[in-house]
Design a protein around this motif. Sequence first.
Motif, PDB file in Angstrom:
ATOM      1  N   ALA A 130       0.856  -1.189   0.000  1.00 45.88           N
ATOM      2  CA  ALA A 130       0.000   0.000   0.000  1.00 45.88           C
ATOM      3  C   ALA A 130       0.888   1.233   0.000  1.00 45.88           C
ATOM      4  O   ALA A 130       1.887   1.285   0.713  1.00 45.88           O
ATOM      5  N   VAL A 131       0.543   2.212  -0.821  1.00 44.24           N
ATOM      6  CA  VAL A 131       1.272   3.480  -0.861  1.00 44.24           C
ATOM      7  C   VAL A 131       0.258   4.606  -0.676  1.00 44.24           C
ATOM      8  O   VAL A 131      -0.945   4.405  -0.812  1.00 44.24           O
ATOM      9  N   ASN A 132       0.762   5.805  -0.388  1.00 44.01           N
ATOM     10  CA  ASN A 132      -0.161   6.889  -0.073  1.00 44.01           C
ATOM     11  C   ASN A 132      -0.323   7.928  -1.168  1.00 44.01           C
ATOM     12  O   ASN A 132      -0.861   8.990  -0.919  1.00 44.01           O
ATOM     13  N   ASN A 133       0.147   7.645  -2.371  1.00 43.53           N
ATOM     14  CA  ASN A 133      -0.134   8.593  -3.455  1.00 43.53           C
ATOM     15  C   ASN A 133      -0.146   7.877  -4.799  1.00 43.53           C
ATOM     16  O   ASN A 133       0.426   6.808  -4.964  1.00 43.53           O
ATOM     17  N   ASN A 134      -0.796   8.505  -5.757  1.00 42.49           N
ATOM     18  CA  ASN A 134      -1.009   7.914  -7.069  1.00 42.49           C
ATOM     19  C   ASN A 134       0.302   7.718  -7.828  1.00 42.49           C
ATOM     20  O   ASN A 134       0.492   6.700  -8.490  1.00 42.49           O
ATOM     21  N   ALA A 135       1.220   8.667  -7.716  1.00 40.11           N
ATOM     22  CA  ALA A 135       2.485   8.545  -8.446  1.00 40.11           C
ATOM     23  C   ALA A 135       3.259   7.316  -7.995  1.00 40.11           C
ATOM     24  O   ALA A 135       3.814   6.580  -8.818  1.00 40.11           O
ATOM     25  N   ALA A 136       3.293   7.070  -6.700  1.00 34.17           N
ATOM     26  CA  ALA A 136       3.993   5.885  -6.186  1.00 34.17           C
ATOM     27  C   ALA A 136       3.309   4.613  -6.685  1.00 34.17           C
ATOM     28  O   ALA A 136       3.979   3.649  -7.066  1.00 34.17           O
ATOM     29  N   ALA A 137       1.986   4.616  -6.693  1.00 35.34           N
ATOM     30  CA  ALA A 137       1.257   3.434  -7.152  1.00 35.34           C
ATOM     31  C   ALA A 137       1.542   3.151  -8.622  1.00 35.34           C
ATOM     32  O   ALA A 137       1.769   2.005  -9.015  1.00 35.34           O
ATOM     33  N   VAL A 138       1.546   4.191  -9.457  1.00 30.71           N
ATOM     34  CA  VAL A 138       1.823   4.009 -10.889  1.00 30.71           C
ATOM     35  C   VAL A 138       3.245   3.496 -11.088  1.00 30.71           C
ATOM     36  O   VAL A 138       3.476   2.565 -11.868  1.00 30.71           O
ATOM     37  N   LEU A 139       4.217   4.064 -10.386  1.00 31.61           N
ATOM     38  CA  LEU A 139       5.601   3.616 -10.521  1.00 31.61           C
ATOM     39  C   LEU A 139       5.748   2.151 -10.115  1.00 31.61           C
ATOM     40  O   LEU A 139       6.393   1.363 -10.820  1.00 31.61           O
ATOM     41  N   LEU A 140       5.130   1.773  -9.005  1.00 32.72           N
ATOM     42  CA  LEU A 140       5.228   0.384  -8.554  1.00 32.72           C
ATOM     43  C   LEU A 140       4.551  -0.569  -9.539  1.00 32.72           C
ATOM     44  O   LEU A 140       5.068  -1.646  -9.830  1.00 32.72           O
ATOM     45  N   MET A 141       3.409  -0.170 -10.060  1.00 31.64           N
ATOM     46  CA  MET A 141       2.709  -1.003 -11.021  1.00 31.64           C
ATOM     47  C   MET A 141       3.532  -1.167 -12.304  1.00 31.64           C
ATOM     48  O   MET A 141       3.695  -2.269 -12.817  1.00 31.64           O
TER      49      MET A 141
END
Length: 158
Positions: A130-141
């Motif tokens: 789980a991350v707390n922002n959209n940019a981190a989620a997109v990078l991880l994905m």
Amino acid sequence: MDRAALPAIDRLLRLVPDLPRAIALPEARRLVAEVRAGAAAPEDWERELRRRIGLRQRRHLRRVVNATGVVLHTNLGRAPMGAEVAEAVARAATGYANIEYDLDTGARGERMDGIGPLLTELCGAEAALAVNNNAAAVLLMLSAVTGGSAGSAGQAGA
């Protein structure tokens, strides 16, 4: 307006003794400066000062109606929380919580220890993060689907 006709800042502050000085003082100074520059001409100094302070004290975040047609609107806070979730967040946020503390061992824990197992169970995945922002989620994905090469894309010239 004639400079001599401008009220002293102290006189303006005495008009609003019930308001916080830390907010009233800069607003009084701004009001006098605007009148001096010809940008404002209040008929009632107290009313104008109270109006300005009221606008400043107004909460920045307010409830709005999302009539955009976009269900998860980034500029409107995305998805609203359900009442039970909001109550749980309020309970956790109004006191201390074991975010990185393992209550079983009494030692430092990991942030993901609480949410990771729940996410893997919910999604049927091998692992979850789980991350707390959209940019981190997109990078991880992107990193996951490209075998890890997505994280180095911004470092091409380095």
